[in-house]
Scaffold this active site. Structure first.
Site, short mmCIF file in Angstrom:
data_model
loop_
_atom_site.label_atom_id
_atom_site.label_comp_id
_atom_site.label_asym_id
_atom_site.label_seq_id
_atom_site.Cartn_x
_atom_site.Cartn_y
_atom_site.Cartn_z
N LYS A 151 0.83 -1.21 0.00
CA LYS A 151 0.00 0.00 0.00
C LYS A 151 0.86 1.26 0.00
O LYS A 151 0.62 2.17 -0.78
CB LYS A 151 -0.93 0.03 1.23
CG LYS A 151 -1.89 -1.13 1.31
CD LYS A 151 -2.89 -0.95 2.43
CE LYS A 151 -2.27 -0.93 3.81
NZ LYS A 151 -1.67 -2.22 4.25
N ARG B 113 -10.37 1.32 8.75
CA ARG B 113 -9.92 -0.07 8.84
C ARG B 113 -10.95 -0.94 9.56
O ARG B 113 -10.73 -2.14 9.72
CB ARG B 113 -8.66 -0.08 9.67
CG ARG B 113 -7.59 -1.03 9.20
CD ARG B 113 -6.31 -0.37 9.53
NE ARG B 113 -5.18 -1.17 9.69
CZ ARG B 113 -3.95 -0.70 9.43
NH1 ARG B 113 -3.79 0.52 8.99
NH2 ARG B 113 -2.92 -1.45 9.62
N ARG C 43 10.90 -6.10 4.09
CA ARG C 43 10.54 -4.68 4.20
C ARG C 43 11.50 -3.95 5.15
O ARG C 43 11.82 -4.44 6.21
CB ARG C 43 9.12 -4.55 4.72
CG ARG C 43 8.68 -3.11 4.89
CD ARG C 43 7.22 -2.94 4.69
NE ARG C 43 6.45 -3.26 5.88
CZ ARG C 43 5.13 -3.17 5.93
NH1 ARG C 43 4.45 -2.82 4.85
NH2 ARG C 43 4.49 -3.46 7.03
N ARG D 79 10.71 -2.63 11.05
CA ARG D 79 9.74 -2.20 12.06
C ARG D 79 9.53 -3.32 13.08
O ARG D 79 9.46 -4.48 12.70
CB ARG D 79 8.39 -1.90 11.38
CG ARG D 79 8.20 -0.45 11.06
CD ARG D 79 7.03 -0.20 10.16
NE ARG D 79 5.77 -0.82 10.54
CZ ARG D 79 4.65 -0.72 9.83
NH1 ARG D 79 4.65 -0.02 8.71
NH2 ARG D 79 3.55 -1.30 10.22
N ARG E 97 -1.45 -9.53 12.88
CA ARG E 97 -2.02 -8.40 12.13
C ARG E 97 -2.90 -8.91 10.99
O ARG E 97 -3.93 -8.31 10.67
CB ARG E 97 -0.90 -7.49 11.60
CG ARG E 97 -0.23 -6.71 12.73
CD ARG E 97 1.05 -6.04 12.28
NE ARG E 97 0.83 -4.98 11.33
CZ ARG E 97 1.78 -4.47 10.55
NH1 ARG E 97 3.01 -4.94 10.61
NH2 ARG E 97 1.51 -3.50 9.71
#
Ligand code: AMP
Length: 234
Positions: free
Chosen positions: A29, A103, A142, A175, A186
């Site tokens: 995203k 969300r 990531r 992260r 998640r």
């Protein structure tokens, strides 16, 4: 209609499109938003707004911190309090590409009310789709800039210099909520809380679904093309 294709002039007037981007963590995203922004949209990430509060240790940041670290959703009340500030600080005709908000169904309904109170509507909701195993594999690659929040993927969207942010030269990090057990959690929350939001927007006829398992530039081009009919009818 604005020419929003790759290579369109950076001086072209920005179109005030109002878009929401929904997808599981790791679906790309943030990267898509950056690539679309380079054509003609402003990008706002609720996760980045929240992480900014935590980085700056604001009073909101102190209330947000634990949910972020655990990979849990921030409560609807606190999310709406934070995002309302953002919404009302904007001019009504300012466009956006909103990444990560709404969300949950209560957030989507509240957001529609804010828009309606300004006689506005969303143009389209972009739904990025990706299989769970692909999500986990992607997130392992990531890296983010802790200073400006820019997101990289080591294979599909690497920084020019290994481990260093292109924009500000800061060393990139992983992260804390990108570790695998937290990612699985998640994803569970995404299926439970966020997937119903897709049905809500599908009923409104503004949902655009796109498989995100492709290179970042190609994905941005495909989404850009699919968006044209939604933007043309306003
Ligand atoms: P993201 O960068 O979009 O993955 O968001 C990172 C974290 O911020 C999420 O795991 C949540 O803890 C929190 N967050 C971001 N947006 C929302 C939202 N709309 N509602 C609740 N929590 C959110």
């Amino acid at each position: 209609m604005v020419d929003a294709s790759p290579g369109a002039s950076q001086d072209a007037p920005k179109r005030s499109a109002r878009l929401v981007l929904i997808g599981p963590p790791g679906a790309g995203k943030g990267t898509l938003a950056e690539n679309l922004c380079s054509f003609s949209f402003d990008h706002i990430s609720s996760g980045e707004i929240f992480r900014g509060h935590v980085r700056n240790q604001t009073s909101l940041g102190q209330r947000l911190e634990k949910s972020l670290a655990d990979g849990q959703l921030v409560s609807d009340d606190l999310t709406l309090e934070t995002m309302k500030k953002w919404f009302w600080s904007r001019k009504p005709n300012q466009g956006f590409l909103l990444d990560g908000f709404p969300r949950t169904l209560p957030q989507a309904r509240a957001f529609d009310e804010w828009l309606e109170s300004r006689s506005l509507k969303l143009d389209a909701v972009i739904h990025l789709y990706l299989e769970e195993d692909a999500v986990v594999e992607r997130i392992a690659h990531r890296r983010v800039c802790p200073k400006d929040g820019r997101v990289y993927h080591l294979l599909y969207n690497p920084p020019a210099k290994e481990g260093i942010c292109d924009d500000c030269g800061t060393e990139l990090i992983q992260r804390p909520d990108d570790r695998e057990p937290i990612i699985r959690e998640r994803l569970r929350i995404y299926r439970q809380k966020t997937e119903p939001v897709l049905a809500y927007y599908r009923e409104q006829g503004i949902l655009l679904t796109q498989d995100s398992d492709r290179h970042a530039a190609e994905l941005a081009k495909t989404v850009q093309q699919k968006l044209q009919p939604f933007l043309a009818i306003r």
